[in-house]
Design a protein around this motif. Structure first.
Motif, PDB file in Angstrom:
ATOM      1  N   ALA A  91      50.999  37.821  33.595  1.00  0.00           N
ATOM      2  CA  ALA A  91      49.735  37.232  34.042  1.00  0.00           C
ATOM      3  C   ALA A  91      48.698  37.282  32.939  1.00  0.00           C
ATOM      4  O   ALA A  91      48.692  38.194  32.109  1.00  0.00           O
ATOM      5  N   THR A  92      47.845  36.291  32.946  1.00  0.00           N
ATOM      6  CA  THR A  92      46.625  36.335  32.155  1.00  0.00           C
ATOM      7  C   THR A  92      45.499  36.589  33.147  1.00  0.00           C
ATOM      8  O   THR A  92      45.399  35.904  34.159  1.00  0.00           O
ATOM      9  N   ILE A  93      44.716  37.596  32.883  1.00  0.00           N
ATOM     10  CA  ILE A  93      43.616  37.944  33.775  1.00  0.00           C
ATOM     11  C   ILE A  93      42.340  37.417  33.144  1.00  0.00           C
ATOM     12  O   ILE A  93      41.844  37.965  32.158  1.00  0.00           O
ATOM     13  N   GLY A  94      41.861  36.307  33.697  1.00  0.00           N
ATOM     14  CA  GLY A  94      40.672  35.688  33.145  1.00  0.00           C
ATOM     15  C   GLY A  94      39.844  35.024  34.215  1.00  0.00           C
ATOM     16  O   GLY A  94      40.284  34.853  35.356  1.00  0.00           O
ATOM     17  N   ILE A  95      38.635  34.650  33.843  1.00  0.00           N
ATOM     18  CA  ILE A  95      37.710  34.018  34.772  1.00  0.00           C
ATOM     19  C   ILE A  95      37.287  32.666  34.206  1.00  0.00           C
ATOM     20  O   ILE A  95      36.808  32.581  33.072  1.00  0.00           O
ATOM     21  N   HIS A  96      37.466  31.631  34.996  1.00  0.00           N
ATOM     22  CA  HIS A  96      36.995  30.297  34.627  1.00  0.00           C
ATOM     23  C   HIS A  96      35.464  30.326  34.634  1.00  0.00           C
ATOM     24  O   HIS A  96      34.862  30.999  35.469  1.00  0.00           O
ATOM     25  N   PRO A  97      34.823  29.599  33.718  1.00  0.00           N
ATOM     26  CA  PRO A  97      33.356  29.639  33.655  1.00  0.00           C
ATOM     27  C   PRO A  97      32.639  29.366  34.978  1.00  0.00           C
ATOM     28  O   PRO A  97      31.575  29.936  35.233  1.00  0.00           O
ATOM     29  N   GLU A  98      33.222  28.569  35.835  1.00  0.00           N
ATOM     30  CA  GLU A  98      32.538  28.288  37.106  1.00  0.00           C
ATOM     31  C   GLU A  98      32.547  29.476  38.059  1.00  0.00           C
ATOM     32  O   GLU A  98      31.870  29.467  39.077  1.00  0.00           O
ATOM     33  N   HIS A  99      33.315  30.527  37.728  1.00  0.00           N
ATOM     34  CA  HIS A  99      33.385  31.710  38.573  1.00  0.00           C
ATOM     35  C   HIS A  99      32.741  32.949  37.954  1.00  0.00           C
ATOM     36  O   HIS A  99      32.889  34.046  38.480  1.00  0.00           O
ATOM     37  N   THR A 100      32.034  32.772  36.857  1.00  0.00           N
ATOM     38  CA  THR A 100      31.462  33.942  36.162  1.00  0.00           C
ATOM     39  C   THR A 100      30.389  34.657  36.972  1.00  0.00           C
ATOM     40  O   THR A 100      30.102  35.824  36.707  1.00  0.00           O
ATOM     41  N   HIS A 101      29.830  34.007  37.955  1.00  0.00           N
ATOM     42  CA  HIS A 101      28.792  34.636  38.780  1.00  0.00           C
ATOM     43  C   HIS A 101      29.375  35.536  39.874  1.00  0.00           C
ATOM     44  O   HIS A 101      28.645  36.294  40.493  1.00  0.00           O
ATOM     45  N   GLU A 102      30.691  35.469  40.081  1.00  0.00           N
ATOM     46  CA  GLU A 102      31.305  36.227  41.164  1.00  0.00           C
ATOM     47  C   GLU A 102      31.535  37.685  40.770  1.00  0.00           C
ATOM     48  O   GLU A 102      31.848  37.991  39.629  1.00  0.00           O
ATOM     49  N   GLU A 103      31.402  38.542  41.745  1.00  0.00           N
ATOM     50  CA  GLU A 103      31.591  39.971  41.529  1.00  0.00           C
ATOM     51  C   GLU A 103      33.081  40.308  41.458  1.00  0.00           C
ATOM     52  O   GLU A 103      33.896  39.739  42.194  1.00  0.00           O
ATOM     53  N   ILE A 104      33.418  41.232  40.581  1.00  0.00           N
ATOM     54  CA  ILE A 104      34.789  41.685  40.460  1.00  0.00           C
ATOM     55  C   ILE A 104      34.955  42.954  41.276  1.00  0.00           C
ATOM     56  O   ILE A 104      34.276  43.950  41.040  1.00  0.00           O
ATOM     57  N   ASN A 105      35.847  42.905  42.264  1.00  0.00           N
ATOM     58  CA  ASN A 105      36.159  44.077  43.102  1.00  0.00           C
ATOM     59  C   ASN A 105      37.591  44.472  42.847  1.00  0.00           C
ATOM     60  O   ASN A 105      38.447  43.629  42.622  1.00  0.00           O
ATOM     61  N   ASP A 106      37.891  45.738  42.958  1.00  0.00           N
ATOM     62  CA  ASP A 106      39.240  46.294  42.751  1.00  0.00           C
ATOM     63  C   ASP A 106      39.519  46.342  41.285  1.00  0.00           C
ATOM     64  O   ASP A 106      40.283  45.913  40.632  1.00  0.00           O
TER      65      ASP A 106
END
Length: 74
Positions: free
Chosen positions: A59-74
């Motif tokens: 897996a690549t663990i990354g965030i698309h720019p449109e989701h950068t405002h979302e909080e990371i849990n876990d």
């Protein structure tokens, strides 16, 4: 040997409903490794669960720019 460098096994375009079938069909098509791309924080945990289950999936663990405002849990 082939490697699928960008498959969506989790998230909005998820193919998770048939993981065993996808892995089997990939092997039949000589795709030996798959790299599951993530795009948002909610993808991380399911992607990690998949790579723990299948030894030929990474897996690549990354965030698309449109989701950068979302909080990371876990």
């Amino acid at each position: 040997m082939f490697i699928d460098t960008h498959c969506h096994l989790v998230g909005d375009y998820s193919l998770a409903h048939d993981l065993d079938g996808i892995i089997e069909r990939a092997k039949l098509a000589n795709v030996d490794k798959l790299i599951c791309a993530t795009a948002e924080p909610t993808d991380f945990k399911p992607a990690i669960e998949i790579i723990n289950k299948y030894d030929n999936v990474f897996a690549t663990i990354g965030i698309h720019p449109e989701h950068t405002h979302e909080e990371i849990n876990d």
